[in-house]
Scaffold this motif. Structure first.
Motif, PDB file in Angstrom:
ATOM      1  N   PRO A  96     -30.385 -24.001 -30.030  1.00 20.44           N
ATOM      2  CA  PRO A  96     -30.264 -23.196 -31.345  1.00 20.44           C
ATOM      3  C   PRO A  96     -31.004 -21.901 -31.467  1.00 20.44           C
ATOM      4  O   PRO A  96     -31.982 -21.606 -30.878  1.00 20.44           O
ATOM      5  N   PRO A  97     -30.261 -20.719 -31.929  1.00 17.42           N
ATOM      6  CA  PRO A  97     -31.027 -19.347 -31.874  1.00 17.42           C
ATOM      7  C   PRO A  97     -32.445 -19.698 -32.703  1.00 17.42           C
ATOM      8  O   PRO A  97     -32.439 -20.367 -33.896  1.00 17.42           O
ATOM      9  N   ALA A  98     -33.556 -19.026 -32.388  1.00 13.55           N
ATOM     10  CA  ALA A  98     -34.792 -19.197 -32.816  1.00 13.55           C
ATOM     11  C   ALA A  98     -34.563 -18.345 -34.295  1.00 13.55           C
ATOM     12  O   ALA A  98     -33.854 -17.579 -34.400  1.00 13.55           O
ATOM     13  N   PRO A  99     -35.319 -19.027 -35.278  1.00 11.48           N
ATOM     14  CA  PRO A  99     -34.957 -18.526 -36.857  1.00 11.48           C
ATOM     15  C   PRO A  99     -35.464 -17.013 -36.948  1.00 11.48           C
ATOM     16  O   PRO A  99     -34.928 -16.136 -37.473  1.00 11.48           O
ATOM     17  N   SER A 100     -36.639 -16.356 -35.913  1.00 10.34           N
ATOM     18  CA  SER A 100     -37.035 -15.120 -35.922  1.00 10.34           C
ATOM     19  C   SER A 100     -36.314 -14.192 -35.138  1.00 10.34           C
ATOM     20  O   SER A 100     -36.539 -12.954 -35.106  1.00 10.34           O
ATOM     21  N   ALA A 101     -35.335 -14.700 -34.427  1.00 14.27           N
ATOM     22  CA  ALA A 101     -34.649 -13.996 -33.233  1.00 14.27           C
ATOM     23  C   ALA A 101     -33.663 -13.086 -33.959  1.00 14.27           C
ATOM     24  O   ALA A 101     -32.990 -13.482 -34.872  1.00 14.27           O
ATOM     25  N   GLU A 102     -33.657 -11.844 -33.440  1.00  6.77           N
ATOM     26  CA  GLU A 102     -32.367 -11.078 -33.780  1.00  6.77           C
ATOM     27  C   GLU A 102     -31.134 -11.263 -33.349  1.00  6.77           C
ATOM     28  O   GLU A 102     -30.141 -11.079 -34.021  1.00  6.77           O
ATOM     29  N   SER A 103     -31.184 -11.869 -32.180  1.00  9.74           N
ATOM     30  CA  SER A 103     -29.685 -12.205 -31.580  1.00  9.74           C
ATOM     31  C   SER A 103     -29.408 -13.466 -31.983  1.00  9.74           C
ATOM     32  O   SER A 103     -30.138 -14.286 -32.302  1.00  9.74           O
ATOM     33  N   THR A 104     -27.943 -13.525 -32.113  1.00  9.35           N
ATOM     34  CA  THR A 104     -27.650 -15.029 -32.577  1.00  9.35           C
ATOM     35  C   THR A 104     -26.921 -15.708 -31.496  1.00  9.35           C
ATOM     36  O   THR A 104     -26.275 -16.878 -31.355  1.00  9.35           O
ATOM     37  N   GLN A 105     -27.384 -15.321 -30.120  1.00  7.08           N
ATOM     38  CA  GLN A 105     -26.919 -15.906 -28.793  1.00  7.08           C
ATOM     39  C   GLN A 105     -27.660 -17.089 -28.515  1.00  7.08           C
ATOM     40  O   GLN A 105     -28.812 -16.950 -28.739  1.00  7.08           O
ATOM     41  N   ASN A 106     -27.177 -18.192 -28.053  1.00  8.34           N
ATOM     42  CA  ASN A 106     -27.543 -19.515 -27.760  1.00  8.34           C
ATOM     43  C   ASN A 106     -27.888 -19.609 -26.254  1.00  8.34           C
ATOM     44  O   ASN A 106     -27.325 -19.102 -25.643  1.00  8.34           O
ATOM     45  N   ASP A 107     -29.308 -20.100 -26.098  1.00  8.69           N
ATOM     46  CA  ASP A 107     -29.533 -20.360 -24.523  1.00  8.69           C
ATOM     47  C   ASP A 107     -29.464 -21.681 -24.363  1.00  8.69           C
ATOM     48  O   ASP A 107     -29.149 -22.658 -24.913  1.00  8.69           O
ATOM     49  N   THR A 108     -28.752 -21.751 -23.027  1.00  9.65           N
ATOM     50  CA  THR A 108     -28.514 -23.035 -22.437  1.00  9.65           C
ATOM     51  C   THR A 108     -29.355 -23.657 -21.735  1.00  9.65           C
ATOM     52  O   THR A 108     -29.868 -22.867 -20.523  1.00  9.65           O
ATOM     53  N   VAL A 109     -29.792 -24.899 -21.648  1.00 11.02           N
ATOM     54  CA  VAL A 109     -30.878 -25.718 -20.459  1.00 11.02           C
ATOM     55  C   VAL A 109     -29.959 -26.450 -19.749  1.00 11.02           C
ATOM     56  O   VAL A 109     -29.308 -27.361 -20.295  1.00 11.02           O
ATOM     57  N   THR A 110     -30.221 -26.504 -18.505  1.00 12.46           N
ATOM     58  CA  THR A 110     -29.398 -27.485 -17.705  1.00 12.46           C
ATOM     59  C   THR A 110     -30.570 -28.190 -16.876  1.00 12.46           C
ATOM     60  O   THR A 110     -31.678 -27.857 -16.614  1.00 12.46           O
ATOM     61  N   GLY A 111     -30.044 -29.310 -16.389  1.00  9.42           N
ATOM     62  CA  GLY A 111     -30.974 -30.069 -15.569  1.00  9.42           C
ATOM     63  C   GLY A 111     -29.881 -31.258 -15.006  1.00  9.42           C
ATOM     64  O   GLY A 111     -28.883 -31.394 -15.196  1.00  9.42           O
TER      65      GLY A 111
END
Length: 386
Positions: A96-111
């Motif tokens: 989920p986007p960090a609460p303090s981040a300006e961008s609403t883009q979500n990061d994806t973790v793979t493994g």
């Protein structure tokens, strides 16, 4: 004639004097002076006995793990572990986007999914039990993204805990080529292999104290929990504060030191009130006070020494220039000694003084001399100049 006799007598008298003088000289050579004979070597200072009043369980990173040969109810067994990565099962997790981040883009973790296998083998080679766990089974304890991204590392066997009737393992979770992770504690029932407990044990970004088992074997302290053999678990984490050090004082008492925490928006929450607590086995606060006896590195841990001669834990607080003395048998009677009020050490060391020291991450060396006869403390402090 009379003169002749007089001369002869004088010669005999002189000869006798020479013989007596020689005899006294020979005696003086053969018999040492009483002062030399009575000289006694000075008493040597008492050596510190720092054997811990609890058992520090082998942990990931130690050179030797617990023996894989164990005895359970007078029967011999062998512990066997295995780990493998399933490259046919790629996984991904959307952060989920960090609460303090300006961008609403979500990061994806793979493994990739991984599997841990635990077996307890009898002497005939047959399995008492076999248990397999997925790497993602640890998502709740270690966070979903870390459990997915981390490499599948061979579980570390920490030993058999008779009072818990469980086998203890540390499972490490680190992303590839990173030390930003930690260990989970896994307790498996020694008879069935059933999962008895699974939780965060320590963290390289937070408290990284090794697991401690009480002398009676009924209390287990990690960096985040206080566990009892009867199944009672106390979570040491508190809202708005973070555990930065833990110490097992005795069979029924633990010391926990807290640092500033974070709110749900990722903002630091300043500490309010005493940051250190003495807890009993049920988690009840026995005493709260101010203490920062913490050292850093890969995570934080308590800066402490135990002396068997005084039955007390000594904790050096570099931040506030003080020394805490926590009696093992009566921990609530602890003392906080301000260094400015203690006498500075002047040689020689007294025979009843025990010497111990602390070397901190910042380069400070604090040396203390505790008199086991009366409890008085002297000290010397050396700080690195930058």
């Amino acid at each position: 004639m009379r003169a002749c006799f007089t001369a002869a007598g004088l010669l005999l008298l002189l000869a006798g004097c020479d013989q007596n003088t020689a005899s006294r000289q020979e005696t003086a050579i053969r018999i040492p002076r009483p002062a030399l004979a009575e000289r006694v070597a000075p008493l040597a200072p008492t050596l510190p006995d720092t054997a811990l009043p609890y058992r520090s369980l082998p942990s990931f990173g130690d050179s030797v793990q617990a023996s894989l040969l164990v005895r359970i109810s007078d029967a011999a067994y062998r512990v066997q572990v295995a780990a493998r990565t399933d490259s046919a099962r790629p996984l991904r997790h959307i952060l989920p986007p960090a609460p303090s981040a300006e961008s609403t883009q979500n990061d994806t973790v793979t493994g990739f999914e991984g599997y841990y296998t635990f077996r307890l083998l009898r002497t005939d080679g047959k399995a008492q039990f076999a248990r397999q766990l997925r790497k993602t089974s640890f998502s709740a304890a270690m966070s979903p993204d870390l459990a997915l991204e981390a490499e599948t590392i061979l579980p570390f066997f920490s030993g058999y805990l008779p009072a818990f009737k469980a086998l203890a393992f540390e499972i490490s979770f680190y992303p590839p080529e990173s030390d930003a992770g930690g260990q989970a504690l896994l307790l498996l029932d020694a008879a069935t292999g059933k999962v008895r407990h699974l939780a965060l044990a320590r963290w390289t970004g937070g408290c990284n104290s090794a697991m401690a088992l009480s002398a009676d074997g009924r209390t287990l302290l990690t960096s985040s929990e206080l566990l009892q053999a009867n199944g009672h678990v106390t979570n040491l984490e508190k809202p708005g504060r973070e555990v930065i050090g833990t110490l097992l004082v005795n069979n029924q008492t633990a010391l926990v030191v807290y640092g500033a925490g974070y709110d749900q928006r990722g903002r630091e929450v300043p500490l309010r009130g005493p940051n250190a607590q003495l807890l009993d086995a049920s988690g009840r606060v026995l005493r709260a006070f101010y203490l920062e006896s913490i050292d850093g590195g890969l995570g934080t841990h308590m800066l402490s020494t135990y002396l068997r001669q005084t039955h007390a834990h000594y904790l050096f607080d570099e931040t506030n220039n003080q020394l805490a003395v926590v009696p093992r048998d009566h921990p609530t009677q602890l003392q906080i000694l301000k260094l400015r009020k203690l006498p500075v050490f002047r040689a020689p060391q007294r025979p009843t003084e025990v010497r111990f020291s602390f070397d901190t991450e910042s380069g400070t060396k604090a040396t203390f001399y505790t008199d086991v006869a009366n409890g008085q403390v002297r000290y010397k402090l050396r700080k690195t100049a930058y």
